[in-house]
Enzyme design. Structure first.
Site, PDB file in Angstrom:
ATOM      1  N   ASN A 252      -2.234   2.114  15.705  1.00  0.00           N
ATOM      2  CA  ASN A 252      -2.659   1.836  17.090  1.00  0.00           C
ATOM      3  C   ASN A 252      -3.080   3.172  17.705  1.00  0.00           C
ATOM      4  O   ASN A 252      -2.918   4.228  17.082  1.00  0.00           O
ATOM      5  CB  ASN A 252      -1.542   1.161  17.893  1.00  0.00           C
ATOM      6  CG  ASN A 252      -0.285   2.005  17.922  1.00  0.00           C
ATOM      7  OD1 ASN A 252      -0.308   3.140  18.407  1.00  0.00           O
ATOM      8  ND2 ASN A 252       0.812   1.490  17.394  1.00  0.00           N
TER       9      ASN A 252
ATOM     10  N   ASP B 182       1.746  -0.211   9.437  1.00  0.00           N
ATOM     11  CA  ASP B 182       2.009   1.071  10.104  1.00  0.00           C
ATOM     12  C   ASP B 182       3.496   1.438   9.981  1.00  0.00           C
ATOM     13  O   ASP B 182       3.856   2.560   9.556  1.00  0.00           O
ATOM     14  CB  ASP B 182       1.593   0.913  11.581  1.00  0.00           C
ATOM     15  CG  ASP B 182       1.502   2.230  12.333  1.00  0.00           C
ATOM     16  OD1 ASP B 182       1.655   3.294  11.711  1.00  0.00           O
ATOM     17  OD2 ASP B 182       1.248   2.173  13.560  1.00  0.00           O
TER      18      ASP B 182
ATOM     19  N   SER C 119      -6.701  -4.844  11.183  1.00  0.00           N
ATOM     20  CA  SER C 119      -6.822  -5.741  12.362  1.00  0.00           C
ATOM     21  C   SER C 119      -6.502  -7.209  12.114  1.00  0.00           C
ATOM     22  O   SER C 119      -6.531  -8.000  13.059  1.00  0.00           O
ATOM     23  CB  SER C 119      -8.223  -5.662  13.009  1.00  0.00           C
ATOM     24  OG  SER C 119      -8.329  -4.507  13.804  1.00  0.00           O
TER      25      SER C 119
ATOM     26  N   VAL D  83      -1.238  -8.304  13.431  1.00  0.00           N
ATOM     27  CA  VAL D  83      -0.895  -8.371  14.854  1.00  0.00           C
ATOM     28  C   VAL D  83      -2.149  -8.399  15.750  1.00  0.00           C
ATOM     29  O   VAL D  83      -2.133  -8.987  16.830  1.00  0.00           O
ATOM     30  CB  VAL D  83      -0.034  -7.145  15.236  1.00  0.00           C
ATOM     31  CG1 VAL D  83       0.324  -7.147  16.711  1.00  0.00           C
ATOM     32  CG2 VAL D  83       1.242  -7.110  14.419  1.00  0.00           C
ATOM     33  N   TYR D  84      -3.242  -7.780  15.307  1.00  0.00           N
ATOM     34  CA  TYR D  84      -4.453  -7.704  16.136  1.00  0.00           C
ATOM     35  C   TYR D  84      -5.350  -8.946  16.029  1.00  0.00           C
ATOM     36  O   TYR D  84      -6.372  -9.039  16.715  1.00  0.00           O
ATOM     37  CB  TYR D  84      -5.234  -6.428  15.822  1.00  0.00           C
ATOM     38  CG  TYR D  84      -4.632  -5.170  16.443  1.00  0.00           C
ATOM     39  CD1 TYR D  84      -3.513  -5.220  17.272  1.00  0.00           C
ATOM     40  CD2 TYR D  84      -5.208  -3.920  16.216  1.00  0.00           C
ATOM     41  CE1 TYR D  84      -2.972  -4.077  17.845  1.00  0.00           C
ATOM     42  CE2 TYR D  84      -4.669  -2.763  16.790  1.00  0.00           C
ATOM     43  CZ  TYR D  84      -3.554  -2.851  17.599  1.00  0.00           C
ATOM     44  OH  TYR D  84      -3.032  -1.708  18.169  1.00  0.00           O
TER      45      TYR D  84
ATOM     46  N   ILE E 167       0.817  -1.217   0.000  1.00  0.00           N
ATOM     47  CA  ILE E 167       0.000   0.000   0.000  1.00  0.00           C
ATOM     48  C   ILE E 167       0.858   1.278   0.000  1.00  0.00           C
ATOM     49  O   ILE E 167       0.380   2.338  -0.397  1.00  0.00           O
ATOM     50  CB  ILE E 167      -1.005  -0.032   1.185  1.00  0.00           C
ATOM     51  CG1 ILE E 167      -2.196   0.889   0.901  1.00  0.00           C
ATOM     52  CG2 ILE E 167      -0.319   0.315   2.505  1.00  0.00           C
ATOM     53  CD1 ILE E 167      -3.372   0.659   1.832  1.00  0.00           C
TER      54      ILE E 167
ATOM     55  N   GLY F 134       4.238  -3.887  11.142  1.00  0.00           N
ATOM     56  CA  GLY F 134       3.292  -4.176  10.062  1.00  0.00           C
ATOM     57  C   GLY F 134       3.154  -3.044   9.065  1.00  0.00           C
ATOM     58  O   GLY F 134       4.135  -2.354   8.730  1.00  0.00           O
TER      59      GLY F 134
END
Ligand code: AR6
Length: 170
Positions: A24, A34, A117, A120-121, A11, A32
């Site tokens: 977060n 982010d 999400s 990691v989430y 992206i 990730g």
């Protein structure tokens, strides 16, 4: 023709009006997608994020894209999956809706999302893909100003789930 598209890719390379960051609540970066977005955008992104004082799960905040090809970054903290009984599904839908509302308010016509999400989430991918596609489709039905929304999937498995969710819409 559908205004929702599914692609595989990174992206940070998207040339669109806005990309979404699966952030977060601190909005101060992480791993990730982010981490990849902050690396590609450069330190000015973190400097602007510091002025935002965080963000609640399910809401969104917008910044410029700096060194990214995208004009804006819309940051949204997705829910951490705790088994499904703590409002995770509604919060995930709220992420997609809040991002699209900010896109509309800022004159964005093209928006690219990562799979919020599901890294990691740990939100289950099949559920997440259905919520994402359903929420985006509902929004586009009443918002003609958004011309195209893409799900940018980092891996083939993720792409397959989003393709299936889009196919189910008919
Ligand atoms: N382009 C597109 N998708 C990507 C990219 C990329 N460059 N890199 C990873 N993905 P995650 P979350 C995919 O873990 O679950 C961060 O530390 C990845 O394969 O990035 O919402 C934040 O700071 C997966 O399919 O986000 C938070 O603390 C999807 O993006 C936390 O992780 C989301 O995975 C957020 O966790």
């Amino acid at each position: 023709m559908s205004r929702i598209e599914i692609i595989q890719g990174d992206i940070t390379e998207s040339t669109v009006d806005a990309i979404v960051n699966a952030a977060n609540c601190s909005l101060l970066g992480g791993g990730g997608v982010d981490g990849a977005i902050h690396r590609a955008a450069g330190p000015e992104l973190l400097a602007e994020c510091r002025t935002l004082h965080g963000c609640e799960t399910g809401r969104a905040k917008i910044t410029k894209g700096y060194r990214l090809p995208a004009k804006f970054v819309i940051h949204t903290p997705g829910p951490v999956w705790h088994g499904g009984n703590t409002g995770e599904e509604a919060l995930l839908a709220s992420c997609y809706r809040s991002c699209l509302e900010l896109a509309s308010e800022n004159g964005c016509r093209t928006v690219d999302f990562p799979s919020i999400s599901t890294g990691v989430y740990h939100f289950p991918l099949e559920k997440a893909s259905k919520i994402a596609i359903g929420t985006i489709a509902d929004y586009l039905n009443t918002h003609p100003e958004i011309e195209r929304v893409r799900m940018v999937c980092f891996d083939v498995r993720t792409e397959r789930f989003y393709r299936d969710a889009l196919a189910e819409l008919g």
